[in-house]
Design a protein around this motif. Structure first.
Motif, PDB file in Angstrom:
ATOM      1  N   THR A   6      37.336 -22.016  50.039  1.00  0.00           N
ATOM      2  CA  THR A   6      36.118 -21.610  49.359  1.00  0.00           C
ATOM      3  C   THR A   6      36.121 -20.097  49.197  1.00  0.00           C
ATOM      4  O   THR A   6      37.009 -19.399  49.677  1.00  0.00           O
ATOM      5  CB  THR A   6      34.866 -22.019  50.155  1.00  0.00           C
ATOM      6  OG1 THR A   6      34.873 -21.302  51.400  1.00  0.00           O
ATOM      7  CG2 THR A   6      34.820 -23.516  50.405  1.00  0.00           C
ATOM      8  N   ILE A   7      35.101 -19.587  48.534  1.00  0.00           N
ATOM      9  CA  ILE A   7      34.930 -18.142  48.379  1.00  0.00           C
ATOM     10  C   ILE A   7      34.963 -17.465  49.740  1.00  0.00           C
ATOM     11  O   ILE A   7      35.601 -16.436  49.929  1.00  0.00           O
ATOM     12  CB  ILE A   7      33.588 -17.847  47.660  1.00  0.00           C
ATOM     13  CG1 ILE A   7      33.661 -18.274  46.201  1.00  0.00           C
ATOM     14  CG2 ILE A   7      33.206 -16.393  47.788  1.00  0.00           C
ATOM     15  CD1 ILE A   7      32.331 -18.239  45.472  1.00  0.00           C
ATOM     16  N   VAL A  10      38.547 -17.234  51.301  1.00  0.00           N
ATOM     17  CA  VAL A  10      39.362 -16.177  50.706  1.00  0.00           C
ATOM     18  C   VAL A  10      38.903 -14.818  51.204  1.00  0.00           C
ATOM     19  O   VAL A  10      39.716 -13.964  51.561  1.00  0.00           O
ATOM     20  CB  VAL A  10      39.325 -16.246  49.160  1.00  0.00           C
ATOM     21  CG1 VAL A  10      40.056 -15.067  48.540  1.00  0.00           C
ATOM     22  CG2 VAL A  10      39.920 -17.556  48.671  1.00  0.00           C
ATOM     23  N   PHE A  57      42.034 -14.860  41.774  1.00  0.00           N
ATOM     24  CA  PHE A  57      41.375 -16.086  42.204  1.00  0.00           C
ATOM     25  C   PHE A  57      40.298 -16.491  41.202  1.00  0.00           C
ATOM     26  O   PHE A  57      39.556 -15.648  40.698  1.00  0.00           O
ATOM     27  CB  PHE A  57      40.726 -15.889  43.580  1.00  0.00           C
ATOM     28  CG  PHE A  57      41.703 -15.499  44.649  1.00  0.00           C
ATOM     29  CD1 PHE A  57      42.515 -16.441  45.260  1.00  0.00           C
ATOM     30  CD2 PHE A  57      41.809 -14.177  45.060  1.00  0.00           C
ATOM     31  CE1 PHE A  57      43.416 -16.084  46.250  1.00  0.00           C
ATOM     32  CE2 PHE A  57      42.701 -13.803  46.052  1.00  0.00           C
ATOM     33  CZ  PHE A  57      43.510 -14.759  46.647  1.00  0.00           C
ATOM     34  N   TYR A  59      37.115 -19.509  40.812  1.00  0.00           N
ATOM     35  CA  TYR A  59      36.314 -20.456  41.585  1.00  0.00           C
ATOM     36  C   TYR A  59      35.453 -21.285  40.652  1.00  0.00           C
ATOM     37  O   TYR A  59      35.128 -20.862  39.551  1.00  0.00           O
ATOM     38  CB  TYR A  59      35.407 -19.702  42.565  1.00  0.00           C
ATOM     39  CG  TYR A  59      36.130 -18.698  43.423  1.00  0.00           C
ATOM     40  CD1 TYR A  59      36.689 -19.074  44.642  1.00  0.00           C
ATOM     41  CD2 TYR A  59      36.258 -17.376  43.025  1.00  0.00           C
ATOM     42  CE1 TYR A  59      37.348 -18.155  45.437  1.00  0.00           C
ATOM     43  CE2 TYR A  59      36.928 -16.449  43.819  1.00  0.00           C
ATOM     44  CZ  TYR A  59      37.467 -16.844  45.012  1.00  0.00           C
ATOM     45  OH  TYR A  59      38.138 -15.941  45.792  1.00  0.00           O
ATOM     46  N   LEU A  65      37.790 -22.740  45.436  1.00  0.00           N
ATOM     47  CA  LEU A  65      38.926 -22.163  44.743  1.00  0.00           C
ATOM     48  C   LEU A  65      39.516 -23.189  43.790  1.00  0.00           C
ATOM     49  O   LEU A  65      39.783 -24.324  44.179  1.00  0.00           O
ATOM     50  CB  LEU A  65      39.997 -21.721  45.754  1.00  0.00           C
ATOM     51  CG  LEU A  65      41.226 -21.033  45.170  1.00  0.00           C
ATOM     52  CD1 LEU A  65      40.859 -19.678  44.577  1.00  0.00           C
ATOM     53  CD2 LEU A  65      42.291 -20.872  46.235  1.00  0.00           C
ATOM     54  N   LYS A  68      44.745 -19.965  41.632  1.00  0.00           N
ATOM     55  CA  LYS A  68      45.286 -18.745  42.232  1.00  0.00           C
ATOM     56  C   LYS A  68      46.515 -18.375  41.416  1.00  0.00           C
ATOM     57  O   LYS A  68      47.454 -19.155  41.315  1.00  0.00           O
ATOM     58  CB  LYS A  68      45.667 -18.979  43.685  1.00  0.00           C
ATOM     59  CG  LYS A  68      46.339 -17.796  44.345  1.00  0.00           C
ATOM     60  CD  LYS A  68      46.731 -18.142  45.777  1.00  0.00           C
ATOM     61  CE  LYS A  68      47.535 -17.038  46.421  1.00  0.00           C
ATOM     62  NZ  LYS A  68      47.945 -17.413  47.795  1.00  0.00           N
TER      63      LYS A  68
END
Length: 163
Positions: A6-7, A10, A57, A59, A65, A68
Motif C-alpha cells: 500500500t501507500i 512504500v 509508483f 496507486y 500499489l 512500479k
C-alpha cells in the motif's frame, strides 16, 4: 481482503532504507501528500554519490500499489532509461503480478509472458500459481507451478497453550 503493498508500505520502506548511513546505496524520494511517487537510488562511489536507479509508483483509489516502473541511469544519455515494469491487478479473492521488460530497439514494453497469481482464502491457506503464456500467439496462460502456503496463526502455536 488484505493487500501486499500500500501507500504506507512504500513510504515506510523508503523511511527505513534512507536511515542507513553506512550502506552502499542512498535513497531520496519525491513525496506528495505522504505518498511516495518516485524513489531515487544513488550508489556510493569513492566520495561521491552516483545516480543508479529510479522507481516510479502508481496507486489505485484504495491506496494499493498497481504499478512500479524501474529505470536505470544511463551516464552517456544523462537520463534514466526504462528497465522493467511490475503490474499488480486486484480482484476480490486474488491478485496478479506481471512483469514487462523495456525493449530499447522498439522503444516499447514487451508483452507479458509470465505471471504470478496469489489466491487468498478466509482460512489459513494462500495459493500461489506461476503461469506462462501458451505459445503460438495464444493469449491464454497455463500453470507451471502451484504452491500452497500456510499462513502463520498465533493461536495455533503450541508454546502458547496452558497445560
Amino acid at each position: 481482503m488484505q493487500t501486499i503493498i500500500t501507500i504506507f508500505t512504500v513510504l515506510s520502506m523508503y523511511l527505513n532504507c534512507s536511515q542507513d548511513l553506512n550502506g552502499q546505496y542512498y535513497y531520496n524520494a519525491d513525496i506528495e501528500d505522504g505518498i511516495v511517487k518516485t524513489m531515487y537510488v544513488y550508489e556510493k562511489s569513492d566520495n561521491a554519490l552516483v545516480q543508479y536507479l529510479s522507481y516510479d509508483f502508481t496507486y489505485d483509489a484504495q491506496g494499493r500499489l498497481t504499478e512500479k516502473t524501474v529505470s536505470r541511469w544511463d551516464c552517456w544519455k544523462k537520463a534514466y532509461q526504462p528497465s522493467y515494469q511490475l503490474h499488480i491487478d486486484y480482484s476480490a479473492d486474488s491478485y496478479e503480478l506481471t512483469r514487462n521488460d523495456w525493449n530499447e530497439r522498439s522503444q516499447s514494453w514487451t508483452p507479458t509472458a509470465e505471471k504470478a497469481v496469489y489466491h487468498l482464502s478466509e482460512g489459513q491457506l494462500t495459493g500461489v500459481s506461476y503461469m506462462k503464456r501458451n505459445g503460438n500467439g495464444d493469449s491464454a496462460y497455463h500453470t507451471v507451478k502451484h504452491l500452497q502456503v500456510l499462513d502463520t496463526y498465533e493461536g495455533m502455536l503450541l508454546a502458547g497453550l496452558d497445560r
